[in-house]
Every structure is written in structure tokens, then in C-alpha cells.
Design a protein around this motif. Structure first.
Motif, mmCIF file in Angstrom:
data_model
loop_
_atom_site.group_PDB
_atom_site.id
_atom_site.type_symbol
_atom_site.label_atom_id
_atom_site.label_comp_id
_atom_site.label_asym_id
_atom_site.label_seq_id
_atom_site.Cartn_x
_atom_site.Cartn_y
_atom_site.Cartn_z
ATOM 1 N N MET A 220 1.124 -0.890 -0.249
ATOM 2 C CA MET A 220 0.018 0.197 0.000
ATOM 3 C C MET A 220 1.073 1.408 -0.028
ATOM 4 N N GLN A 221 0.351 1.770 -0.640
ATOM 5 C CA GLN A 221 1.433 3.059 -0.668
ATOM 6 C C GLN A 221 1.421 3.905 0.638
ATOM 7 N N THR A 222 2.309 4.951 0.785
ATOM 8 C CA THR A 222 1.830 4.983 2.364
ATOM 9 C C THR A 222 2.284 6.567 2.410
ATOM 10 N N PRO A 223 2.569 7.315 3.921
ATOM 11 C CA PRO A 223 2.728 8.570 3.550
ATOM 12 C C PRO A 223 3.226 9.145 2.903
ATOM 13 N N GLU A 224 4.950 8.515 3.449
ATOM 14 C CA GLU A 224 5.853 8.812 2.773
ATOM 15 C C GLU A 224 6.635 8.878 0.909
ATOM 16 N N ASP A 225 5.114 7.675 0.256
ATOM 17 C CA ASP A 225 5.578 7.728 -0.802
ATOM 18 C C ASP A 225 4.404 7.776 -1.430
ATOM 19 N N PRO A 226 3.847 9.226 -1.731
ATOM 20 C CA PRO A 226 2.259 9.515 -1.827
ATOM 21 C C PRO A 226 2.184 9.636 -2.836
ATOM 22 N N ILE A 227 1.006 9.235 -4.331
ATOM 23 C CA ILE A 227 0.719 9.472 -5.539
ATOM 24 C C ILE A 227 0.997 10.955 -6.192
ATOM 25 N N GLN A 228 1.725 11.542 -7.159
ATOM 26 C CA GLN A 228 1.525 12.103 -7.961
ATOM 27 C C GLN A 228 0.494 12.676 -8.985
ATOM 28 N N TRP A 229 0.398 12.659 -9.153
ATOM 29 C CA TRP A 229 -0.650 13.127 -10.580
ATOM 30 C C TRP A 229 -0.114 14.194 -11.879
ATOM 31 N N LEU A 230 0.136 13.361 -12.956
ATOM 32 C CA LEU A 230 0.314 14.625 -13.691
ATOM 33 C C LEU A 230 -0.818 14.799 -14.599
ATOM 34 N N ASP A 231 -0.852 16.098 -14.994
ATOM 35 C CA ASP A 231 -2.533 16.672 -15.676
ATOM 36 C C ASP A 231 -3.193 16.139 -14.703
ATOM 37 N N GLY A 232 -3.014 15.931 -13.829
ATOM 38 C CA GLY A 232 -4.910 15.380 -13.449
ATOM 39 C C GLY A 232 -4.831 14.536 -12.815
ATOM 40 N N GLU A 233 -4.973 13.498 -14.065
ATOM 41 C CA GLU A 233 -5.075 12.404 -14.293
ATOM 42 C C GLU A 233 -4.732 11.367 -14.251
ATOM 43 N N VAL A 234 -3.127 11.086 -14.635
ATOM 44 C CA VAL A 234 -2.128 9.730 -14.747
ATOM 45 C C VAL A 234 -1.430 9.555 -13.447
ATOM 46 N N PRO A 235 -1.997 9.230 -12.513
ATOM 47 C CA PRO A 235 -0.794 8.910 -11.355
ATOM 48 C C PRO A 235 0.244 8.364 -11.940
ATOM 49 N N LEU A 236 1.367 9.192 -10.614
ATOM 50 C CA LEU A 236 2.581 8.789 -11.232
ATOM 51 C C LEU A 236 3.608 7.805 -9.675
ATOM 52 N N SER A 237 4.186 7.408 -9.934
ATOM 53 C CA SER A 237 5.002 5.802 -7.833
ATOM 54 C C SER A 237 5.763 7.224 -7.907
ATOM 55 N N THR A 238 6.004 8.455 -6.553
ATOM 56 C CA THR A 238 7.043 8.460 -6.459
ATOM 57 C C THR A 238 7.860 7.875 -5.793
ATOM 58 N N ARG A 239 7.617 6.749 -5.557
ATOM 59 C CA ARG A 239 9.154 5.455 -5.126
ATOM 60 C C ARG A 239 9.697 5.747 -6.285
#
Length: 224
Positions: A1-20
Motif C-alpha cells: 500500500m502507498q504510504t504517506p512517505e510514498d504518495p501518488i502524484q498526478w500528471l495533468d490531474g489524470e495519470v498517477p505517478l509513483s514517487t517511489r
């Protein structure tokens, strides 16, 4: 599961990007069409679909590959459910899954069925025409314990340069060990190290045309 230290960012508000892994979960061009090109056509599907067909996958992500395969299975009219097993170390939260699905086609209601069933963790899900199992944990450990064998593999981890663990030779040997006779694999990457690892594991590996801006991809069959 994504943790607070590993948030999902959103490209163009639509595509999830793993910051990990600093990598998007699906193609910025057209994720659905990339899945059809790489994972369906790369495994010669839906033409190979047959009763009790088993797909296995490294990297469940947003479930897009599952949705495309499930939709193709239904349209092919094969008796019984599609069996789909996916190995995922960091399942998306329910909220992120729903947000990611907003840009997907409805797939005749399948998208919303998956969104409603998803609880942000692995498990088994019996949905119309589908038996899904998402195995949560490090695939280097969980795949070795799996008792199944795939007719087709979707190798869809994050980019080898950013997630090398999911492409290691030892794991590719486990993929081969859990492939049915005549089984296949497909992946979006044509990285030399990945192709060599798959070949050494026992696959006949072919480099073929990639999707969109990706010049090449890889596909192959387990050698007798």
C-alpha cells in the motif's frame, strides 16, 4: 500500500505517478491502446483464449491490463471465467484507484465493478466472467510460493532502470517456472538485460515494434 512517505502524484490531474519509482502507472499517450498492443497482441490474444485460461502479471497497478483482458475475454465468448493472478508490492488505495479509473473507458461496466470491489489491498475477487487474485507483497518472495502456471504473462513492472528488482534474472527464472507448456510473455521494455534474463530463463525472446514513442517491446514463448 502507498504510504504517506510514498504518495501518488498526478500528471495533468489524470495519470498517477509513483514517487517511489518516479514512473507513471500507464502510458501518457493512451494506456488502453498500449495494453492492447503490448500485452494482448504480444501474447497473441484474444486468439489463444481457451477455457480455464490463466493470465499472470507482475505489477497490478491501476488494474488497466486486467480490465482490457477481461473485456477481450468477454467479447471472445469463451466459456467460464478468465483466471487472472497479479503480483503487486504496493497496492493503490481505494481512493487513488477510483481517481485513476476516471480516465479509463467503462468497459461495459467492468471498470466500476472493479472500483467497487477494490479495498486497497490484495485478495481474491470473483466478478462476472472473472476470477481475480491480487497477491500482495514482494514478487521475489510471493511468486515462488504460487502454485499456478500462466498461459500468458504480462510483465509490467516499473521501468527496469527504476525498479530493477522486478526484472532480476532470479525472478525471470521464477516466471519461467510458473509458465504452462507453450505459454508466453509480453512486456513493454526491450532492455537488453531483461531480454537476456528471459532468454536464460528458457524463453525464445523476440524484439518487436513498441507502442507509440517506444520503438521496441519484447515478447516470447517458453521453449520446450
Amino acid at each position: 500500500m502507498q504510504t504517506p512517505e510514498d504518495p501518488i502524484q498526478w500528471l495533468d490531474g489524470e495519470v498517477p505517478l509513483s514517487t517511489r519509482f518516479d514512473d507513471p502507472f500507464f502510458s501518457l499517450e493512451n494506456g488502453t491502446e498500449e495494453t492492447r498492443h503490448v500485452f494482448l497482441a504480444g501474447n497473441h490474444l484474444p486468439g489463444r483464449f481457451a477455457e480455464d485460461f490463466q493470465i499472470a502479471e507482475l505489477g497490478f497497478g491501476t488494474g488497466l491490463n486486467l480490465l482490457v483482458a477481461w473485456d477481450a475475454w468477454e467479447k471472445a465468448g469463451v466459456p467460464g471465467p478468465l483466471r487472472f493472478t497479479s503480483f503487486e508490492a504496493f497496492p493503490l488505495s481505494s481512493e487513488d484507484m477510483v481517481r485513476a479509473h476516471a480516465v479509463f473507458p467503462a468497459f461495459d461496466g467492468k471498470r466500476d465493478l472493479l472500483s467497487a470491489a477494490w479495498r486497497g489491498r490484495g485478495g481474491r475477487f470473483d466478478l462476472p466472467g472473472l476470477h481475480l487474485e491480487v497477491v500482495e507483497g514482494d514478487a521475489r518472495e510471493t511468486l515462488a510460493r504460487w502454485e499456478g502456471a500462466a498461459d500468458a504473462w504480462f510483465l509490467d513492472g516499473f521501468a527496469p532502470a527504476k525498479n530493477p528488482e522486478l526484472w532480476a534474472p532470479e525472478l525471470m527464472r521464477e516466471v519461467a517456472r510458473h509458465t504452462a507448456e507453450g505459454g508466453s510473455f509480453a512486456t513493454y521494455t526491450a532492455a537488453g538485460a531483461v531480454r537476456r534474463a528471459l532468454a536464460e530463463a528458457g524463453f525464445a525472446v523476440t524484439r518487436s515494434k513498441g507502442y507509440g514513442r517506444k520503438r521496441h517491446m519484447s515478447q516470447g514463448r517458453l521453449e520446450p
